[in-house]
Enzyme design. Sequence first.
Site, mmCIF file in Angstrom:
data_model
loop_
_atom_site.group_PDB
_atom_site.id
_atom_site.type_symbol
_atom_site.label_atom_id
_atom_site.label_comp_id
_atom_site.label_asym_id
_atom_site.label_seq_id
_atom_site.Cartn_x
_atom_site.Cartn_y
_atom_site.Cartn_z
ATOM 1 N N TYR A 126 -7.110 -0.753 1.966
ATOM 2 C CA TYR A 126 -6.582 -2.000 2.532
ATOM 3 C C TYR A 126 -6.796 -3.119 1.529
ATOM 4 O O TYR A 126 -7.869 -3.234 0.942
ATOM 5 C CB TYR A 126 -7.321 -2.317 3.832
ATOM 6 N N ASP B 253 -9.838 -3.591 -6.412
ATOM 7 C CA ASP B 253 -10.034 -4.508 -5.297
ATOM 8 C C ASP B 253 -11.504 -4.407 -4.911
ATOM 9 O O ASP B 253 -11.916 -3.500 -4.185
ATOM 10 C CB ASP B 253 -9.123 -4.140 -4.124
ATOM 11 N N LYS C 15 -15.213 -12.154 0.095
ATOM 12 C CA LYS C 15 -16.447 -11.947 0.861
ATOM 13 C C LYS C 15 -17.694 -12.558 0.202
ATOM 14 O O LYS C 15 -17.873 -13.768 0.277
ATOM 15 C CB LYS C 15 -16.621 -10.453 1.165
HETATM 16 N N1 PMP Z 1 -9.451 -6.094 0.192
HETATM 17 C C1 PMP Z 1 -10.432 -5.385 0.749
HETATM 18 C C2 PMP Z 1 -10.970 -4.185 0.043
HETATM 19 C C3 PMP Z 1 -10.938 -5.764 2.000
HETATM 20 O O1 PMP Z 1 -11.913 -5.029 2.561
HETATM 21 C C4 PMP Z 1 -10.417 -6.904 2.635
HETATM 22 C C5 PMP Z 1 -10.922 -7.383 3.998
HETATM 23 N N2 PMP Z 1 -11.725 -6.555 4.702
HETATM 24 C C6 PMP Z 1 -9.395 -7.613 2.007
HETATM 25 C C7 PMP Z 1 -8.947 -7.194 0.774
HETATM 26 C C8 PMP Z 1 -8.811 -8.845 2.636
HETATM 27 O O2 PMP Z 1 -9.719 -9.870 2.615
HETATM 28 P P1 PMP Z 1 -9.576 -11.088 3.649
HETATM 29 O O3 PMP Z 1 -9.793 -10.522 5.012
HETATM 30 O O4 PMP Z 1 -10.623 -12.051 3.203
HETATM 31 O O5 PMP Z 1 -8.200 -11.633 3.475
#
Ligand code: PMP
Length: 428
Positions: free
Chosen positions: A142, A237, A265
Site C-alpha cells: 500500500y 516506500d 509517520k
Molecule cells: N505508504 C505506506 C507503506 C503506508 O503504510 C502508508 C500508511 N499506512 C502510506 C504510504 C500512506 O501514508 P498516509 O496514511 O500518511 O497518507
Amino acid sequence: MPSSSDLFDAARRVIPGGVNSPVRAFSSVGGTPPFIDRAEGAWLFDVDGNRYVDYVGSWGPMILGHAHPDVVKAVQAQAARSLSFGAPCELEIRLAEKICELVPSIEAVRMVNSGTEAAMTALRLARGHTGRDKVIKFAGNYHGHVDALLVKPGSGSLTLGLPASPGIPAGVTADTLTAEYNDLDSVAAIFEANPEDVACVMVEPVAGNMNCVPPVDGFLEGLRELCDRYGALLVFDEVMTGFRVSLGGAQGHFGVTPDVTALGKIVGGGMPVGAVGGPRAVMDGLAPTGAIYQAGTLSGNPLGMAAGLATLTAISAEGFHDRVADTTRRLCEGLEAAARRHGVPLTTQQAGAMFGIFFTDQRPITRFEHVAACNAEAFKAFFHAMLRRGVYLAPSAFEAGFVSAAHGAVELDATLEAADAAFAELAA
Ligand code: PMP
C-alpha cells in the site's frame, strides 16, 4: 462525558462512517471503536474510562510513546511562534539535515504532508526523471490512496475487499503493473515484457500492509539489480519502515540502497508530515530547480518540523532501536508461547519495532497468499478478547503492529497476561 457509543452515533451523522480513515471504523472486526480521550506513553485512555496498551501508535508515528515530553515541548514552543508561515524557516533545514544524516541514500529531501503525498511525489519524480510512464508495484503493498497506486493495495482496502476503488479512471492505472511480493521472477517477467518503459519499481521494503512480511533473502538485492539493468529507479516506500526497522530504516537494516525514498509517520513525530528524498541529481528535478511540479501550502510547516526533529533526535540515542526491537521480540515470543499453551496455531514475524501475528501453522509467511489464507475469524475473536482486557491491537489482520520505547515490562506483562486469557477463550 459522552460514551464511545454516543460519539460513534454522532460521528456517523456528520462524518462518512464516523471516521476520517476507513480502518478506524472497526469494519472488519465489528463493534464500536473506543473514542480516545488522551494518550500517554504506551497507553490510550478512552472516553468510557478504559485504558489500553497501544500497539497501533497512531499507525506508526509514535515510536517514542504518546506525549513524549521533548516532542510536546518542541511543539508548544513553536506553536507560540505561529503554526505556519508558508515561507522558508530554519526548522525545515534542520529536519532535512537530520534525515540526510540518518538515511545515507538521501542527499536532498522535499517535505510533504502525508505518506500518500510522499508516494505520489516519488512516483511523479521517477516518471519525470526517466521520461517513462510505467510503474511496477506489488500486490498487498500500500502506498497511500494515490490513484495510480491503488491497484491491489494492502491494509484498509484489503480489509474492505476493495481491490481498487470507484472514482479511479482505468486510464490512470493503465501504466501500473503488479508483481508478487518476494517473487523476483514476477518482476523480471514484467521488465522483460516492458524493457524500456518502466520508470520505477515501488516497494515496501518490509511489507506492513499485508500484516508484517519481511523481504526474503535476495529479494531487495534482486530488485536493485533489475532496476539497474533496465534503467528504472528503485523506490522504497519507507513511510512505515523508516526510522522504525532501524535508525536508517529498512535500507539501513538490509543494506540495499534505493534511488528514491518515501517517508512519513515517524518523520513527523505524530504531526502530518511526509518526505521524499534521494540523490541531488534526482531531487533537483523537482520545481523550482527542475520542471517536475510539486508544491504544498503547509509543506515544511514549522509545527511538523519541530515535532519531527524532536522525534528523530530522541530516537538517535545510542541503543534506542536495539531496545525497541528487543521489546518487540519478547512480545512476539510471549505471544507464541501463550498460543502454544492453549493449542492455538500462531506465527509471529518481526522487523525491528514492527511485528505481525498470523493465525496459521504456516511459517515463515512470505507471500500475500499466505496472509490471505490465515484464519480471519480467529483474529477477530482474539482482537476483541484483547480489547476487552485492555490491549489495543490494529483492528485488521492485514496491519502490522508497532511497539514504542514506552512499552516496558509492565506493559509487556499486562499484554501477555491478557493474551493467555484470550487464547484460552479462543481454544474453548
Ligand atoms: N505508504 C505506506 C507503506 C503506508 O503504510 C502508508 C500508511 N499506512 C502510506 C504510504 C500512506 O501514508 P498516509 O496514511 O500518511 O497518507
